[in-house]
Structures are given as C-alpha cells and as structure tokens.
Scaffold this active site. Structure first.
Site, short mmCIF file in Angstrom:
data_model
loop_
_atom_site.label_atom_id
_atom_site.label_comp_id
_atom_site.label_asym_id
_atom_site.label_seq_id
_atom_site.Cartn_x
_atom_site.Cartn_y
_atom_site.Cartn_z
N GLU A 111 -3.21 7.29 8.10
CA GLU A 111 -4.72 7.18 7.58
C GLU A 111 -5.05 6.25 8.18
OE1 GLU A 111 -5.84 4.65 3.07
OE2 GLU A 111 -3.57 6.28 3.10
N HIS A 116 0.82 -1.12 -0.02
CA HIS A 116 0.12 -0.02 -0.24
C HIS A 116 0.51 1.64 -0.30
CE1 HIS A 116 -2.12 3.29 2.01
NE2 HIS A 116 -3.23 3.33 1.16
N GLU A 148 1.43 1.93 -3.01
CA GLU A 148 0.67 2.95 -4.48
C GLU A 148 0.70 3.76 -4.08
OE1 GLU A 148 -3.49 3.98 -3.64
OE2 GLU A 148 -3.62 1.23 -2.84
N HIS A 149 0.89 4.66 -2.88
CA HIS A 149 1.38 5.71 -2.91
C HIS A 149 2.44 6.52 -3.78
CE1 HIS A 149 -1.17 7.16 0.67
NE2 HIS A 149 -2.14 6.13 0.34
#
Length: 454
Positions: A153, A73, A76-77
């Site tokens: 997040e 993840h 992905e950023h």
C-alpha cells in the site's frame, strides 16, 4: 495535487451550517458516559431507516514513537483478523451478510471504524465492534502476511506517487519535533522491522473504553441505543492510558526548502506556512476562523483568486489548491500547492502565488467577496443534511480534536462574524517567509517498459 494535503475537518464542520442558519439546536443529539469511561453520542435522524455506527479511538500516528511509525495504521488492518469468537476475515463477511457496509481509517489524530446498516441490524454490528475492542486475537502468521499488504500500500500510494512523495517530504521538513512529521502509513524501514508485539502493544495501550467515543446516527431511539451500548461495550475494562508527551513544535526561524526528484510529467510546488489552530476552550480566537475563510478566498470556488489568476489568466499552472485544518490535535500549516503547466517553471508559479498573496495583504478583500463566500459555503453544504454518515463523521472528528459536538454551532456562528479586515490581518501575520517551508518536485523521465530491470 492538493488531495493529499487537504484534510477533512472543515468539510465536516461546515456540514451543520444549515442547522445553525435555521436557528435549530441539536436537541436530537444525546451524550452519555459509561462507568468504564466510554463516551456515547447519539444523533437521532428519522428520515430514513438506516444507521451509522462508528467507534473512534483517540490514537493516531501522532501518538507513535520513532522506530514504530505506521503501527496505528497496521493495527487498523489487524482489527479485521479475528477475536476469540470471530475468525479472521469473518467480521466483514458478517456485516455484508446483514446488508451493511463497513471500513476503517487512520489519521494523525485518531483511528475510526464504522458500519452503516438498516436499523434493525444495528445490534449485530454493535456486538461485533464491541467484541474486538477487548478481544482482538491474531497470530504471528496473520501479522506477517498483513504487513506485506501495508508495505505494498505504501509503495502504490506514496513511493509510486510523486504528489504523495512531495507531501511526505514537505511534512518531514516543515516539522522538527512534532510527530506530524511522520507519514500516517509509516516509514518503509519501520514497516520492514515491525513485529507482531508492536501491534499488540499498541492495541493494549490505546484500545480501551476510556479512550473511545461511540457515535450512532440515524433512525434510532437514544435510550434504546444506550441500553445496547451498555450491554456490549459496558463489559470492556478501562485501563490507564500511556502518558502523552506534548512534543511542542519550536518556532521556525526562516524559510526551509526541500527538493524531491521523482518520475513525473510536470513539476510541482508546495508552500506551507506555520499557522495557529483553534484550541479547545478558546472558541473566540478569531485567527483560525479568518484563516479558514482565507482558504476560500484563494481557492473556495471555481473563480477564486488563485485559480482565476494562475490557471485561467496567466496559465502558469494546471491546477492550484489551498488547505488548512482549523481543528486538529497538533500544529497546523496553511498550504498552497500547484502543478506546473507545460513550459512553465516553479519560479514563475511561486512568483504568481506571492503576488496574489501580496494583493490580499496590501489591498484586503471586499465585504461583498467575503459575503459571497459565506453564502456559497452554506448553499454547497445544504444537500449534506441527508447524509447520516456525514453527521456521524462530523461529530466524531470534532470530538477527537478535543472539542465537543456542542461547540459546532458556535464555531459556525463565529465564522459568520469574521470581517474582511480580520482575513487580511492573518494573511499579513502568518503568510510570511519566517514560517514558510517550500517543497519542489523536480520531474524525472519515466523509465520505459523495455528498459525495466528483471
């Protein structure tokens, strides 16, 4: 509550129910394999001048190792932080400049990136996406800035969300060896200790054309798309992928239970049973289809059994939901979750759920009940014929689970053949205590604003 437990595959599988029901074969779908191993699937749909372009990498949180959870993840950023040609932050601006929308998402099984644009702008986004497949270039400062975003997040979506905390503890308890026990966003301590080299290593390991599937759906010509994809993606170099360890989940030998204390208004209950998934090459395995239909029997419509009994009649819970993912790369769970009504206890809710399940096990379901469910599933999905993005999602998610888009119609046809007796049989076989994990949210009083620390 079950929004965190339910997953998307069945929705996408059902999407093409209408094409199967009308006997239509997906003749407008074309598959190609580039010399560097990249798979390209093109779905032609000429009803509107728009196109969805997606790149799917078969690398998700299940491919991570201990100490580096969340790295899929995080990368992905970082994929939006620039290449040798495109500066940090420019990717999104350039897509917006041609009137497009774009985003990305990471799951346990894959990471995907997409853009949706007017058809004349497709080459622009193909060029951008192909560039970052091979040429990602971010500096350490960008990484350390973005890891703070990811940690925030996690705080907002998990640590400050009692339903997410419950789901996280449920998964970590239900699974012993499977990497599905780790949250996709990663454990906080792993994020705190993650380094730029971890993200770069992940990129170098998994982001290769021979681990990617490009899906293009919309008002396009397949041959022209193939030429564009070969032009931009064809220059990417294939490389050997890391060896994937099977990490087979050992059989469960009895009930597991976990309690989570967190600020919340109501108690919550989650029950998860180990259940089989559909496996590639075994499309005739009846049980996964029967389990999928069992979810609809229990929670497939407003007056389904659990909602009717627990919410409307007994008023023991405010809401109840059921989840099961028929196709995935890892081991599966059959999930039931509920939020208690005021003055009601978890024991009362669990008793009501068990009673409803026992009724299915002992008395079965009616043929007319199952038929209504099948018709409802079909009618509810008809409107999705017009979703270009939905078609691309369905193809990509099916491919990432190890199936072919060509299998989808067969799966739908097989679903229609399932009998009430087969649904009853899987309830008896799998919804038993030997494979059950129970997670309970014990609600704690919320701190008032006046008592907060500095």
């Amino acid at each position: 509550m079950l929004s965190n437990l339910l997953r998307i595959s069945f929705v996408f599988i059902l999407f093409t129910q209408i094409s199967w029901a009308t006997g239509a074969e997906p003749a407008d779908t074309h598959e190609y394999q580039l010399s560097n191993g990249l798979k390209l699937i093109v779905r032609e749909d000429h009803r509107a001048p728009t196109v969805a372009h997606m790149v799917w990498y078969r690398a998700g949180s299940m491919d991570e190792v201990n100490g580096k959870t969340g790295v899929a993840h995080v990368l992905e950023h970082m994929m939006f932080k620039g290449t040798h040609k495109v500066k940090s932050g420019e990717f999104s601006r350039l897509v917006a400049a041609v009137g497009g929308r774009e985003n990305a998402f990471t799951s346990r099984d894959y990471t995907a990136y997409f853009q949706q644009v007017e058809k004349s702008k497709l080459e622009n986004v193909i060029k951008l996406e192909a560039d970052r497949m091979s040429n990602l270039n971010f500096d350490d400062a960008e990484f350390f800035k973005e890891i703070q975003v990811v940690m925030e997040e996690r705080r907002l979506r998990t640590e400050d969300n009692p339903s997410s905390l419950l789901n996280e503890s449920l998964m970590a308890t239900a699974y012993m060896s499977s990497p599905y026990r780790h949250p996709v966003i990663g454990w906080m301590n792993d994020l705190q200790n993650m380094k730029p080299v971890d993200a770069r290593d992940w990129y170098r390991s998994w982001y290769a054309p021979n681990n990617a599937t490009v899906v293009v759906a919309g008002d396009v010509d397949a041959k022209q798309i193939l030429a564009l994809v070969e032009k931009y993606y064809g220059v990417a170099t294939a490389h050997e992928l890391p060896v994937r360890k099977p990490q087979i989940e050992p059989p469960q030998k009895g009930v597991k239970q976990v309690q989570v204390k967190a600020p919340a208004d109501n108690a919550q209950l989650a029950m998860a049973w180990k259940a089989p998934r559909l496996e590639p090459g075994k499309l005739d395995d009846v049980e996964p289809y029967a389990l999928e239909l069992l979810t609809a029997v229990l929670d497939g419509y407003d007056n389904a059994r659990l909602n009717r009994s627990l919410v409307k009649q007994q008023k023991v819970v405010n809401d109840v939901g059921v989840g099961y993912d028929m196709i995935s790369r890892g081991p599966e769970l059959f999930l039931i979750g509920a939020t208690m009504a005021k003055g009601k206890t978890v024991d009362q809710a669990q008793g009501s759920i068990r009673k409803a399940l026992e009724e299915v096990k002992q008395k079965g379901i009616l043929e007319s009940e199952l038929k209504r469910i099948k018709v409802r599933i079909l009618s509810d999905q008809i409107y999705k014929r017009d979703s270009i993005f939905g078609q691309a999602m369905e193809i990509g998610s099916t491919e990432m689970a190890g199936f072919s888009w060509k299998d989808i119609n067969y799966m739908l046809e097989k679903m229609q053949t399932i009998t009430p007796e087969q649904v009853q049989a899987v309830a008896k076989k799998y919804l038993v205590d030997e494979g059950l994990t129970i997670a309970i949210l014990d609600p704690q009083a919320r701190k008032s604003a006046g008592k907060e620390g500095k």
